[in-house]
Motif scaffolding. Structure first.
Motif, short mmCIF file in Angstrom:
data_model
loop_
_atom_site.label_atom_id
_atom_site.label_comp_id
_atom_site.label_asym_id
_atom_site.label_seq_id
_atom_site.Cartn_x
_atom_site.Cartn_y
_atom_site.Cartn_z
N UNK A 23 38.84 48.74 43.72
CA UNK A 23 37.72 47.90 44.20
C UNK A 23 38.26 46.79 45.12
N UNK A 24 39.35 46.16 44.70
CA UNK A 24 39.94 45.06 45.49
C UNK A 24 40.46 45.58 46.83
N UNK A 25 41.16 46.71 46.77
CA UNK A 25 41.82 47.22 47.98
C UNK A 25 40.80 47.87 48.92
N UNK A 27 37.62 47.33 49.20
CA UNK A 27 36.72 46.33 49.80
C UNK A 27 37.48 45.31 50.66
N UNK A 28 38.79 45.51 50.76
CA UNK A 28 39.63 44.58 51.53
C UNK A 28 39.31 43.12 51.20
N UNK A 29 39.23 42.85 49.91
CA UNK A 29 38.98 41.46 49.47
C UNK A 29 40.06 40.57 50.06
N UNK A 30 39.60 39.46 50.64
CA UNK A 30 40.52 38.57 51.35
C UNK A 30 40.84 37.39 50.43
N UNK A 194 49.07 45.94 41.84
CA UNK A 194 48.38 45.17 42.89
C UNK A 194 49.35 44.21 43.59
N UNK A 195 50.19 43.54 42.79
CA UNK A 195 51.18 42.63 43.38
C UNK A 195 52.10 43.39 44.33
N UNK A 196 52.53 44.59 43.91
CA UNK A 196 53.42 45.41 44.76
C UNK A 196 52.76 45.74 46.08
N UNK A 197 51.48 46.15 46.03
CA UNK A 197 50.75 46.48 47.26
C UNK A 197 50.70 45.26 48.18
#
Ligand SMILES: [Zn+2]
Length: 279
Positions: A23-25, A27-30, A194-197
């Protein structure tokens, strides 16, 4: 016992993909900008390797509902001498507040972890979208700090949960953020993904979401630097002799212009770089 063998096998081999990370990735949440807000903590102590040499980050969660990053910051600033605790940053779904210079240690997780790690607190929120945004902010802060201090991203080593610090050094008994994550069907392993990405994207593109039209990385395969040019009012290219860009450096760009069939990207008011140098 056979039961424990089975459960161990399952827990170590099955790694659930995370819907929240997706969902975070997707939707490109900024993430929010990291805001430096000078706190009142007046103990200026370096890490065991010295001032400016943290070895990683401890991930905390505040364990208290309905208190924002700003409210926690205000409380810590007012009461840290009696609470006997202080952290470097509070993060919620809207804000990343850095309240103590991360070159110096704080009191977040027992003496051993304090002497090694930057400490960041994630605030509790009440909706799925807010949780996703708070994770995005937290992961961005953590990845940025690793990059700032030239640290690799190694889960369990340069990024640890407070629970891991407690279980390793037995100086505190806190188990955050494990339980709070679990209430959202989330885990520390997923957060590490997520941190790694974010870490990899920030290093490669200068943006947590990867390729971004306003960010370019430049490289000159035939030289040790990337030349810059000016574009004059007659739309002619003017070489710039006294300034250039480093190979593999990342720049913010706000405009494109085509001159004689070549696209140029603007990286400063009067400085442009040719598209052929895009890495
Ligand atoms: Zn904690």
């Amino acid at each position: 016992m056979l039961f424990s063998l089975i459960s161990l096998t399952h827990s170590t081999t099955v790694k659930a993909a995370s819907k929240i990370n997706d969902y975070i990735i997707s939707n490109k949440i900024k993430p929010a900008a990291i805001q430096n807000q000078k706190g009142t903590f007046s103990e200026w102590t370096g890490y065991r390797k010295g001032v400016g040499h943290p070895e990683g980050i401890v991930v905390h969660e505040t364990s208290e509902a309905n208190v924002t990053a700003q409210q926690f910051t205000d409380r810590f600033n007012a009461h840290w001498p009696t609470l006997e605790t202080y952290v470097h940053a509070f993060v919620d779904d809207n804000k990343i507040l850095n309240i103590h210079n991360t070159d110096y240690s704080v009191w977040g997780a027992g003496p051993t972890a304090n002497a090694r790690y930057v400490q960041v607190e994630l605030c509790r929120v009440n909706s799925y979208d807010a949780f996703a945004r708070s994770l995005s902010n937290d992961a961005y802060y953590i990845a940025s700090k690793l990059i700032q201090y030239n640290l690799p991203d190694i889960p369990g080593q340069t990024v640890i949960s407070h629970a891991q610090a407690s279980n390793t050094w037995h100086e505190t008994d806190h188990q955050d953020p494990v339980y709070y994550f679990s209430t959202w069907g989330y885990s520390m392993d997923q957060f590490n993904d997520l941190i790694k990405t974010y870490y990899n994207n920030l290093k490669t593109y200068g943006d947590v979401n990867g390729h971004n039209d306003h960010v370019i990385k430049v490289h000159n395969a035939h030289g040790s630097f990337v030349p810059l040019v000016g574009i004059n009012t007659d739309n002619q290219i003017v070489p710039i002799e006294n300034r250039d860009l480093g190979n593999n450096s990342v720049w913010y760009t706000d405009q494109k212009k085509v001159v004689d069939g070549v696209t140029y990207h603007r990286v400063a008011t009067h400085e442009w770089v040719a598209d052929s140098y895009k890495a």
